[in-house]
Design a protein around this motif. Structure first.
Motif, PDB file in Angstrom:
ATOM      1  N   ALA A   1      -1.413 -14.870  15.058  1.00  0.00           N
ATOM      2  CA  ALA A   1      -2.376 -13.793  14.813  1.00  0.00           C
ATOM      3  C   ALA A   1      -3.305 -14.146  13.659  1.00  0.00           C
ATOM      4  O   ALA A   1      -4.523 -13.915  13.733  1.00  0.00           O
ATOM      5  CB  ALA A   1      -1.636 -12.497  14.518  1.00  0.00           C
ATOM      6  N   LEU A   2      -2.760 -14.727  12.601  1.00  0.00           N
ATOM      7  CA  LEU A   2      -3.583 -15.080  11.443  1.00  0.00           C
ATOM      8  C   LEU A   2      -4.522 -16.240  11.756  1.00  0.00           C
ATOM      9  O   LEU A   2      -5.671 -16.264  11.315  1.00  0.00           O
ATOM     10  CB  LEU A   2      -2.681 -15.435  10.254  1.00  0.00           C
ATOM     11  N   GLU A   3      -4.041 -17.206  12.540  1.00  0.00           N
ATOM     12  CA  GLU A   3      -4.873 -18.352  12.900  1.00  0.00           C
ATOM     13  C   GLU A   3      -6.041 -17.961  13.794  1.00  0.00           C
ATOM     14  O   GLU A   3      -7.104 -18.589  13.758  1.00  0.00           O
ATOM     15  CB  GLU A   3      -4.014 -19.409  13.595  1.00  0.00           C
ATOM     16  N   HIS A   4      -5.865 -16.922  14.605  1.00  0.00           N
ATOM     17  CA  HIS A   4      -6.896 -16.520  15.561  1.00  0.00           C
ATOM     18  C   HIS A   4      -7.756 -15.366  15.061  1.00  0.00           C
ATOM     19  O   HIS A   4      -8.651 -14.901  15.781  1.00  0.00           O
ATOM     20  CB  HIS A   4      -6.253 -16.141  16.892  1.00  0.00           C
ATOM     21  N   ALA A   5      -7.508 -14.885  13.853  1.00  0.00           N
ATOM     22  CA  ALA A   5      -8.266 -13.751  13.334  1.00  0.00           C
ATOM     23  C   ALA A   5      -9.653 -14.171  12.858  1.00  0.00           C
ATOM     24  O   ALA A   5      -9.827 -15.239  12.268  1.00  0.00           O
ATOM     25  CB  ALA A   5      -7.496 -13.097  12.187  1.00  0.00           C
ATOM     26  N   ASP A   6     -10.641 -13.305  13.109  1.00  0.00           N
ATOM     27  CA  ASP A   6     -11.977 -13.495  12.562  1.00  0.00           C
ATOM     28  C   ASP A   6     -12.076 -12.920  11.151  1.00  0.00           C
ATOM     29  O   ASP A   6     -12.918 -13.350  10.353  1.00  0.00           O
ATOM     30  CB  ASP A   6     -13.018 -12.800  13.444  1.00  0.00           C
ATOM     31  N   ALA A   7     -11.242 -11.932  10.862  1.00  0.00           N
ATOM     32  CA  ALA A   7     -11.243 -11.297   9.539  1.00  0.00           C
ATOM     33  C   ALA A   7      -9.813 -10.900   9.195  1.00  0.00           C
ATOM     34  O   ALA A   7      -9.038 -10.499  10.070  1.00  0.00           O
ATOM     35  CB  ALA A   7     -12.160 -10.074   9.534  1.00  0.00           C
ATOM     36  N   ILE A   8      -9.483 -11.013   7.927  1.00  0.00           N
ATOM     37  CA  ILE A   8      -8.141 -10.662   7.445  1.00  0.00           C
ATOM     38  C   ILE A   8      -8.299  -9.734   6.253  1.00  0.00           C
ATOM     39  O   ILE A   8      -9.087 -10.011   5.337  1.00  0.00           O
ATOM     40  CB  ILE A   8      -7.340 -11.911   7.032  1.00  0.00           C
ATOM     41  N   CYS A   9      -7.552  -8.622   6.263  1.00  0.00           N
ATOM     42  CA  CYS A   9      -7.613  -7.699   5.129  1.00  0.00           C
ATOM     43  C   CYS A   9      -6.219  -7.303   4.687  1.00  0.00           C
ATOM     44  O   CYS A   9      -5.252  -7.381   5.454  1.00  0.00           O
ATOM     45  CB  CYS A   9      -8.449  -6.467   5.473  1.00  0.00           C
ATOM     46  N   GLY A  10      -6.126  -6.886   3.423  1.00  0.00           N
ATOM     47  CA  GLY A  10      -4.832  -6.491   2.898  1.00  0.00           C
ATOM     48  C   GLY A  10      -4.882  -6.273   1.401  1.00  0.00           C
ATOM     49  O   GLY A  10      -5.931  -6.382   0.758  1.00  0.00           O
ATOM     50  N   TYR A  11      -3.736  -5.944   0.848  1.00  0.00           N
ATOM     51  CA  TYR A  11      -3.570  -5.816  -0.603  1.00  0.00           C
ATOM     52  C   TYR A  11      -3.840  -7.175  -1.235  1.00  0.00           C
ATOM     53  O   TYR A  11      -3.439  -8.216  -0.706  1.00  0.00           O
ATOM     54  CB  TYR A  11      -2.155  -5.329  -0.890  1.00  0.00           C
TER      55      TYR A  11
END
Length: 260
Positions: A41-51
């Motif tokens: 999921a992280l490798e294929h994400a266009d954007a990542i959000c979080g703390y």
């Protein structure tokens, strides 16, 4: 990377929707503890959000087009950002520690997602602290157990007290999250007193694990009486045994019952 693994990644990519938010449990924090599904999921994400703390942990390993980080108490903002970004056709990963469905971001995201019918939500499980810390101690949760957070930021303390009392009366093994903080330094002591008043004996075997899966990890096995006077912090997970839990060669072990 093997040809088979590359094929699996391509197949994973084709089967997923575009307007999607993956809510990803990162486990204790080290990339070593990520599940293969979480990595995908992280490798294929266009954007990542979080703390911000969790973004700092994963950003070196998972470069992507866009990162969005906020501080504590801004969980709803992160959820809305993820959903709005996904609505534009992006694949977004909303990350949290442990498991996304155990005190994680899956619940608020799914609540808000009702207003975004054009966005798919996929929950990606992770290794929650009760399990990863339990492995450090040995086998403290090998029989019926419950997990209770001592943080009263979202749950009234009166409710937490009742849950602690019921867990003690039922002789459950207990994993305690958020046992103490600067604003509530005596909450673990309060919890221990409630447990003892409702049936947990002073010699009940307990355990502590701090910085699970991270640099500086430490663990200790002790009694419930000793636990009452032991300082802990928010990076510590506390384990309370049941009436059969034993300390065996320095490990915390709750018998499953097979030897009977």
């Amino acid at each position: 990377m093997s040809d088979r693994y590359e094929f699996e990644m391509d197949e994973w990519d084709m089967d997923r929707p575009e307007n999607v938010v993956y809510v990803v449990g990162l486990g204790p924090g080290d990339v070593f503890y990520l599940t293969q599904e979480a990595q995908s999921a992280l490798e294929h994400a266009d954007a990542i959000c979080g703390y911000k703390l969790y973004i700092d942990l994963i950003e070196p390993e998972f470069p992507c087009e866009e990162y969005y980080a906020t501080g504590m108490t801004q969980e709803i903002d992160r959820c809305r950002w993820a959903l709005e970004k996904a609505r534009t056709g992006k694949r977004v990963a909303l990350v949290c520690s442990g498991d996304a469905g155990v005190y994680g971001m899956a619940s608020p995201l799914l609540e808000l997602a009702e207003d975004y019918p054009d966005v798919a939500v996929e929950v990606v499980p992770g290794l929650t602290a009760a399990l990863s810390g339990g492995a450090v101690l040995g086998a403290p949760l090998a029989h019926d157990f419950c997990v209770i957070s001592l943080s009263d930021r979202l749950t009234p303390w009166e409710v937490i007290e009742k849950r602690l009392a019921c867990a003690a009366q039922g002789d459950f093994c207990v994993a305690l999250y958020n046992p103490s903080s600067k604003g509530r330094p005596d909450y673990l002591q309060k919890a221990v007193r409630i447990l003892r008043a409702n049936g947990k004996g002073p010699e009940t075997v307990c355990g502590l694990v701090r910085n699970i899966g991270r640099e500086g990890q430490s663990a200790r096995v002790l009694t419930l009486a000793e636990l009452e006077d032991t300082p802990v912090d928010m990076f510590t997970t506390v384990y309370i045994g049941n009436g059969n839990t034993r300390a065996l060669s320095g490990r915390m072990v709750t018998p499953r019952g097979y030897r009977k």
